[in-house]
Design a protein around this motif. Sequence first.
Motif, PDB file in Angstrom:
ATOM      1  N   ASP A  54       9.206 -33.072 -31.302  1.00  0.00           N
ATOM      2  CA  ASP A  54      10.149 -31.941 -31.187  1.00  0.00           C
ATOM      3  C   ASP A  54      10.328 -31.205 -32.507  1.00  0.00           C
ATOM      4  O   ASP A  54      10.705 -30.031 -32.519  1.00  0.00           O
ATOM      5  CB  ASP A  54      11.521 -32.442 -30.722  1.00  0.00           C
ATOM      6  CG  ASP A  54      11.458 -32.886 -29.273  1.00  0.00           C
ATOM      7  OD1 ASP A  54      10.504 -32.490 -28.576  1.00  0.00           O
ATOM      8  OD2 ASP A  54      12.354 -33.665 -28.860  1.00  0.00           O
ATOM      9  N   CYS A  77       8.130 -30.230 -34.377  1.00  0.00           N
ATOM     10  CA  CYS A  77       7.011 -29.303 -34.583  1.00  0.00           C
ATOM     11  C   CYS A  77       7.070 -28.150 -33.589  1.00  0.00           C
ATOM     12  O   CYS A  77       7.342 -28.358 -32.405  1.00  0.00           O
ATOM     13  CB  CYS A  77       5.677 -30.021 -34.372  1.00  0.00           C
ATOM     14  SG  CYS A  77       5.375 -31.322 -35.564  1.00  0.00           S
ATOM     15  N   THR A  78       6.789 -26.949 -34.068  1.00  0.00           N
ATOM     16  CA  THR A  78       6.667 -25.793 -33.172  1.00  0.00           C
ATOM     17  C   THR A  78       5.204 -25.392 -33.125  1.00  0.00           C
ATOM     18  O   THR A  78       4.572 -25.212 -34.175  1.00  0.00           O
ATOM     19  CB  THR A  78       7.494 -24.598 -33.703  1.00  0.00           C
ATOM     20  OG1 THR A  78       8.835 -25.041 -33.874  1.00  0.00           O
ATOM     21  CG2 THR A  78       7.454 -23.412 -32.760  1.00  0.00           C
ATOM     22  N   HIS A 107       2.433 -22.625 -32.353  1.00  0.00           N
ATOM     23  CA  HIS A 107       2.299 -21.168 -32.259  1.00  0.00           C
ATOM     24  C   HIS A 107       0.964 -20.882 -31.595  1.00  0.00           C
ATOM     25  O   HIS A 107      -0.087 -21.224 -32.143  1.00  0.00           O
ATOM     26  CB  HIS A 107       2.363 -20.534 -33.645  1.00  0.00           C
ATOM     27  CG  HIS A 107       3.614 -20.906 -34.383  1.00  0.00           C
ATOM     28  ND1 HIS A 107       4.782 -20.161 -34.294  1.00  0.00           N
ATOM     29  CD2 HIS A 107       3.901 -21.962 -35.181  1.00  0.00           C
ATOM     30  CE1 HIS A 107       5.712 -20.743 -35.029  1.00  0.00           C
ATOM     31  NE2 HIS A 107       5.209 -21.837 -35.574  1.00  0.00           N
ATOM     32  N   ARG A 157       9.877 -28.358 -38.727  1.00  0.00           N
ATOM     33  CA  ARG A 157      11.265 -28.104 -39.132  1.00  0.00           C
ATOM     34  C   ARG A 157      11.534 -28.687 -40.524  1.00  0.00           C
ATOM     35  O   ARG A 157      11.220 -29.857 -40.782  1.00  0.00           O
ATOM     36  CB  ARG A 157      12.218 -28.735 -38.105  1.00  0.00           C
ATOM     37  CG  ARG A 157      13.613 -28.155 -38.133  1.00  0.00           C
ATOM     38  CD  ARG A 157      14.556 -28.909 -37.196  1.00  0.00           C
ATOM     39  NE  ARG A 157      14.035 -29.027 -35.827  1.00  0.00           N
ATOM     40  CZ  ARG A 157      14.045 -30.157 -35.123  1.00  0.00           C
ATOM     41  NH1 ARG A 157      14.525 -31.279 -35.624  1.00  0.00           N
ATOM     42  NH2 ARG A 157      13.584 -30.188 -33.891  1.00  0.00           N
TER      43      ARG A 157
END
Length: 386
Positions: free
Chosen positions: A302, A304-305, A307, A324
């Motif tokens: 969670d 990590c995002t 793209h 984050r």
Amino acid sequence: MSAVALDVSAVRARFSALSRPLVFFDGPGGTQVPDEVVEAIAGYLRKSNANLGGPFETSRRSDLLVGEARRAAGAFLGCGAEEVVFGANMTTLNFALSRAIGRELSAGDEIVVTKLDHDGNVAPWLELAQDLGLRVQFAELRDDTTIDLDHLESLLSERTRVVAFPWASNAVGTLVDVARIRELAHKVGALAWVDAVHSAPHAPIDVAAAGVDVLLCSPYKFYGPHLGLAFARAELLERWRPYKVRPAPERPLGARFETGTLPHELLAGLVAAVAYVRSVGFEAIVPYERELGERFLAGLPDSCTLHGLPSMDGRVPTFCVTIRGLTPAMAAERLAERGFAVWHGNYYAVEVFEHLGLRDGGLRVGIVHYNTADEVDRLLEALQVL
Ligand SMILES: Cc1ncc(COP(=O)(O)O)c(C=O)c1O
């Protein structure tokens, strides 16, 4: 293409470079090479080292090798051996080929590039525009990092001479509908000019089936040596006036655009790299990489995002993530300390990161077929506690 199982242990046994503890997720910046490529390079230098065109043994062997390299490259790209052009790398070749076509362009002519491109397929056109008074326009991206094809189409006119676009993004992994953009380009009489550097290790290239006019890639991204490779349709190579020294050969056609002595030992490495890829086969590579990509996506913590496209549909397993509380540089540094090779930054995909609003770039996890499920799991664990 029907799927075939990939024996990753057998694959890895062919790479001495993979026997150390470092885990390589840096493939998009250049892959490791199998020992057969290393041996081919060394073997050329031991047994055949010479310039071309002489009557003696080593020169004859070198002539044969360069011919073999053109045939191997042609087989890899799906074109004739005479349509192959070798160069130092993709970027150098693209500046050379764009300058050659520049000799038949004039002020007011238009070039369309895309915001998904690496600068190697953008800057040559911007520089040519500077010299000749051309107009360069950028096709926009959609939120999901696919090219907005409606916008691209709206940029086309009877003045468009070239549509330059990538086969896949080196930043976010998005695959491009090459046939559709080629169709749009050809409808207005423009050339379809493709950067296949990033797709080359992940998917087969067939320039004839794709119907494109020019395509460039870099063997060091597909298990070969540091070298550039281009295809251009024979008619174009015949028509364009090259920047060349007068005594240099006019045949095969591609040679007109190669300046000076080629890196023969690297061409020997290229022959071995093409044979290597063929021996593993994309029918094994594609499903295997998809499986590893799905594993990575399913386990992404969670913190990590991601793209880019959220599943393996429409992409290759090159992932752009931000974490984050950490800049991409800090994250890459910490992963390096834990034994993982990953890149950070924008990797020259300037407009992609502008579009994503990521001023520090991203962290790039590039999976190729020599990676394992265990390596993916270990990376996910490391990301969890970074
Ligand atoms: C998509 C893409 N295009 C072009 C290039 C430039 O290739 P080269 O280093 O062979 O000039 C790269 C290199 O990373 C790339 O990823």
